[in-house]
Enzyme design. Sequence first.
Site, PDB file in Angstrom:
ATOM      1  N   ASP A 197       0.299  -1.475   6.944  1.00 61.30           N
ATOM      2  CA  ASP A 197      -1.046  -1.656   7.476  1.00 61.30           C
ATOM      3  C   ASP A 197      -1.488  -0.458   8.318  1.00 61.30           C
ATOM      4  O   ASP A 197      -0.773  -0.043   9.235  1.00 61.30           O
ATOM      5  CB  ASP A 197      -1.065  -2.920   8.348  1.00 61.30           C
ATOM      6  CG  ASP A 197      -2.430  -3.566   8.428  1.00 61.30           C
ATOM      7  OD1 ASP A 197      -3.427  -2.883   8.161  1.00 61.30           O
ATOM      8  OD2 ASP A 197      -2.495  -4.760   8.757  1.00 61.30           O
ATOM      9  N   ASP A 198      -2.663   0.093   8.009  1.00 61.67           N
ATOM     10  CA  ASP A 198      -3.288   1.149   8.819  1.00 61.67           C
ATOM     11  C   ASP A 198      -2.481   2.437   8.889  1.00 61.67           C
ATOM     12  O   ASP A 198      -2.633   3.218   9.835  1.00 61.67           O
ATOM     13  CB  ASP A 198      -3.541   0.657  10.251  1.00 61.67           C
ATOM     14  CG  ASP A 198      -4.762  -0.250  10.361  1.00 61.67           C
ATOM     15  OD1 ASP A 198      -5.193  -0.794   9.331  1.00 61.67           O
ATOM     16  OD2 ASP A 198      -5.281  -0.419  11.471  1.00 61.67           O
TER      17      ASP A 198
ATOM     18  N   CYS B 159      -9.368  -3.774   6.170  1.00 61.88           N
ATOM     19  CA  CYS B 159      -8.228  -4.548   5.671  1.00 61.88           C
ATOM     20  C   CYS B 159      -8.589  -5.525   4.553  1.00 61.88           C
ATOM     21  O   CYS B 159      -8.031  -5.468   3.460  1.00 61.88           O
ATOM     22  CB  CYS B 159      -7.583  -5.316   6.825  1.00 61.88           C
ATOM     23  SG  CYS B 159      -6.744  -4.282   8.038  1.00 61.88           S
TER      24      CYS B 159
ATOM     25  N   HIS C  66      -5.343 -10.069   3.971  1.00 62.47           N
ATOM     26  CA  HIS C  66      -5.843  -9.934   5.335  1.00 62.47           C
ATOM     27  C   HIS C  66      -5.428 -11.130   6.190  1.00 62.47           C
ATOM     28  O   HIS C  66      -5.482 -12.277   5.741  1.00 62.47           O
ATOM     29  CB  HIS C  66      -7.366  -9.814   5.315  1.00 62.47           C
ATOM     30  CG  HIS C  66      -7.990  -9.732   6.660  1.00 62.47           C
ATOM     31  ND1 HIS C  66      -7.573  -8.837   7.622  1.00 62.47           N
ATOM     32  CD2 HIS C  66      -9.004 -10.445   7.228  1.00 62.47           C
ATOM     33  CE1 HIS C  66      -8.300  -8.985   8.707  1.00 62.47           C
ATOM     34  NE2 HIS C  66      -9.167  -9.952   8.506  1.00 62.47           N
TER      35      HIS C  66
END
Length: 477
Positions: A45-46, A85, A142
């Site tokens: 994530d990210d 996301c 998500h």
Amino acid sequence: MPRSERPLLRFAVLLALLALEPVPGGAEPLRPGQGKPNVLVIAVDDLNDWVGVLNGHPDTSTPNIDRLAARGMLFTNAHTQAPICNPSRTSLMFGMRPSTTGFYDNEPNGARSRSLSESYVSLPRHFAANGYKTLTTGKIYHASQLPEGDFEVVGPRPGQWIDLDQPVQVDRPDHMHWLWDFGPQSYDEGKFADYTDASWTIERLEEEHDRPFFLALGFYRPHVPFFPPERLYNHPDLSGELRLPLVKPGDLDDISEHAKKITYSPHPASQDWVEQNGNEKWYEAMRSYLACIRWTDEQVGRVLDALDRSPHADNTIVVLYADHGFHLGEKRRWGKWTLWERSTRVPFIISLPGGRSLGRSSQPVELLSIYPTLVELCGLTANPDIEGVSVAALLENPEAEWMHPALTTLFQNNHAVRTRHWRYIRYADGSEELYDRRVDPNEWTNLAGEGRYASLKRQLREHLPVVNVPQVKEGEN
């Protein structure tokens, strides 16, 4: 040759190439006839391009992601379908562009959409329909939500953290989102969410399975809050002066007001805030982000080690990707939600059974390609509804002819087209940006207003989606 036979032939060719030399450690490589391969998908994530093999930042360290890249194909020009996301993950898992489904923002959550699940077949459901056992843990959709019945076996899906006995609170303005926090955490590392998810995955890899498996593992960090273990935050490599991202005064003077508005998120920090603090907060946030990357890389390493020890070592495809990038001050932005390189570019690796290096490809590719590529490599029945293009041809030849740019969408009618050398952005109000990545890697000089690029812009506009459905609203899905 019938089109339906091509996936099996291509996979057979790849396996034959892998079998030319022995696999390190003496294990026999998978050969045609031994059954369909397993699939291990690792989502992060990210995570922007601050990984070692992408040379994204001099102070990063990702030895385990790097070694996975060394035993597969590293796509150095890979991009997300959406720099947020929910739309990114919904697009990847259902094989459809945000402009087709109308999922552009974090709400409503595509994982909870009954109409989406009824209209399209998700990636794990397609594998299940082809006889696979499907398993998941962590964040794949998500907020760790799952469509009903999407996976057969579901492990822990903790949130951003498990233990909040020692939360770190940053001295931040009231308007900032509650997730915008960073700093070292001193509680037991075994209680960290990503450690828990990695451990569950390791247990599944140690098991025998009665069918080939599709196992999806989703890591949270380095998503905000940047909460790394204290051990890594205090690592000697991160204790000195870190190199801050380059920020150009007046960088945004040559873009439209619409572009400035749509690419600004009030939730995380603002560049003004970090500069008002004498860059102290900037260093702390960067140090925390880099420590989170090291932490997630350690978990990737634990999983890869377990796979190598397991009975599935020579019959498993591994895919690693990040859902989108993340700004840490570049272009005066913090967070994602932009159509620039820092938000769209992601690590993307495919490793085939046998672990042979397949090199690097600089062709522009999309996360939307994961679905059709796995379908082709595993010899599954085709899904005619998905919109992505398989990258299996690039696994055979990294420089194969490739006519597909990468397309990223930020809300309705705002798109970026990324080719090998160019980034073209067109916003809903008709304003444009054009950057020559060969000479302007920071995307500081907008060339869209120069007449000599009119023909190029017309060519790039041809790749914009024709369908741009309105944003799906709560209650409509």
